[in-house]
Enzyme design. Structure first.
Site, PDB file in Angstrom:
ATOM      1  N   VAL A 201       4.414  -1.313   3.277  1.00 20.08           N
ATOM      2  CA  VAL A 201       4.129   0.002   2.930  1.00 20.08           C
ATOM      3  C   VAL A 201       4.967   0.494   1.779  1.00 20.08           C
ATOM      4  CG1 VAL A 201       4.516   2.715   3.633  1.00 20.08           C
ATOM      5  CG2 VAL A 201       3.602   0.873   4.982  1.00 20.08           C
ATOM      6  N   LYS A 202       4.528   0.928   0.631  1.00 22.29           N
ATOM      7  CA  LYS A 202       5.218   1.197  -0.456  1.00 22.29           C
ATOM      8  C   LYS A 202       5.814   2.528  -0.371  1.00 22.29           C
ATOM      9  CE  LYS A 202       4.484  -1.020  -5.098  1.00 22.29           C
ATOM     10  NZ  LYS A 202       3.451  -0.667  -6.424  1.00 22.29           N
ATOM     11  N   ALA A 203       6.944   2.988  -0.688  1.00 27.46           N
ATOM     12  CA  ALA A 203       7.588   4.470  -0.727  1.00 27.46           C
ATOM     13  C   ALA A 203       8.411   4.696  -1.978  1.00 27.46           C
ATOM     14  CB  ALA A 203       8.507   4.666   0.579  1.00 27.46           C
TER      15      ALA A 203
ATOM     16  N   ALA B 272       0.996  -1.168   0.104  1.00 26.46           N
ATOM     17  CA  ALA B 272      -0.064  -0.010   0.104  1.00 26.46           C
ATOM     18  C   ALA B 272       0.853   1.188   0.081  1.00 26.46           C
ATOM     19  CB  ALA B 272      -0.690   0.044   1.103  1.00 26.46           C
TER      20      ALA B 272
END
Ligand code: G3P
Length: 236
Positions: free
Chosen positions: A82-84, A56
């Protein structure tokens, strides 16, 4: 190789998860926007369907807000990754969220240098976009090869190469030959991997020949007939 599906379409994920072949899911802001649905609701549903990592993506550009967003996303479910983005702020946020014990998928990777930075930031996954490089006549699979060469040279690197922006089955096959850890595959490409005309033709021939025997497996008498459960076998 682990197979993730690259979509936020819950119906597609449910259908493909039923094959038992899905190890995770990746979403991105464009895929979520395409659903027209509430982001958090979609994530909750996806995380209930697929126990593996569900990516996400944060939408802030500064690392402090990325960390706040990432911590909120991680609260949705234990399997949220978590996507960054691969930016200085994205990698600072990656380090902070990783130190929180949250898996981070560093996305929008287009060079070996960027992949090296993602590994140093402690990313759980790095997402090199092979299709978007191919789209501009740069060898996307060549990037995978370079990243694997670098990562394999350092046993301390635990970041997994998550091949993204997959356009066709050959991207998956060639990345698998290079030992890439994960491919995130659009639903249509995953379904295309099953298909071969000789399989279809061979199955038709088998069933045509079987039909001529006039037999049916369900009607042939077998010992223990009354019980439809699987016979005792040592599970693999
Ligand atoms: O979701 C990340 C990546 O797989 C998307 O790539 O090029 O299909 O938009 P693309």
């Amino acid at each position: 190789m682990k197979f993730f599906v690259d979509t936020a379409d819950v119906a597609e994920i449910k259908d493909l998860a039923s094959t038992g072949l899905l190890d995770g899911v990746t979403t991105n802001p464009s895929l979520v926007a395409k659903t027209g649905r509430d982001f958090i609701e979609v994530l909750k549903e996806i995380c209930d369907i697929v126990p593996g990592p569900v990516s996400a993506e944060v939408t802030a550009l500064d690392h402090a807000t990325m960390v706040t967003e990432g911590r909120r996303l991680a609260k949705v479910a234990d399997n949220i990754a978590v996507k960054a983005p691969l930016t200085p702020d994205g990698l600072k946020a990656c380090r902070a969220l990783t130190d929180d014990g949250i898996q981070v998928n560093v996305t929008l990777c287009f060079s070996p240098a960027q992949a090296l930075l993602a590994a140093k930031a402690g990313a759980a996954f790095v997402s090199p976009f092979v299709g978007r490089l191919d789209d501009i006549a740069i060898d996307g699979l060549g990037l995978i090869s370079e990243i694997m060469e670098i990562y394999n040279a350092y046993p301390e690197i635990t970041t997994e190469v998550l091949v993204a922006s997959v356009r066709h089955p050959i991207h998956v096959v060639e990345a698998a030959k290079m030992g890439a850890h994960v491919a995130t595959i659009p639903p249509g490409v995953l379904r295309a991997m099953f298909k071969h005309p000789l399989t279809d033709r061979g199955l038709d021939a088998f069933l045509n020949d079987w039909a001529k025997t006039g037999q049916s497996i369900l009607k042939q008498p077998v010992a223990g007939d009354s019980d439809d459960r699987a016979p005792e076998r040592r599970r693999a």
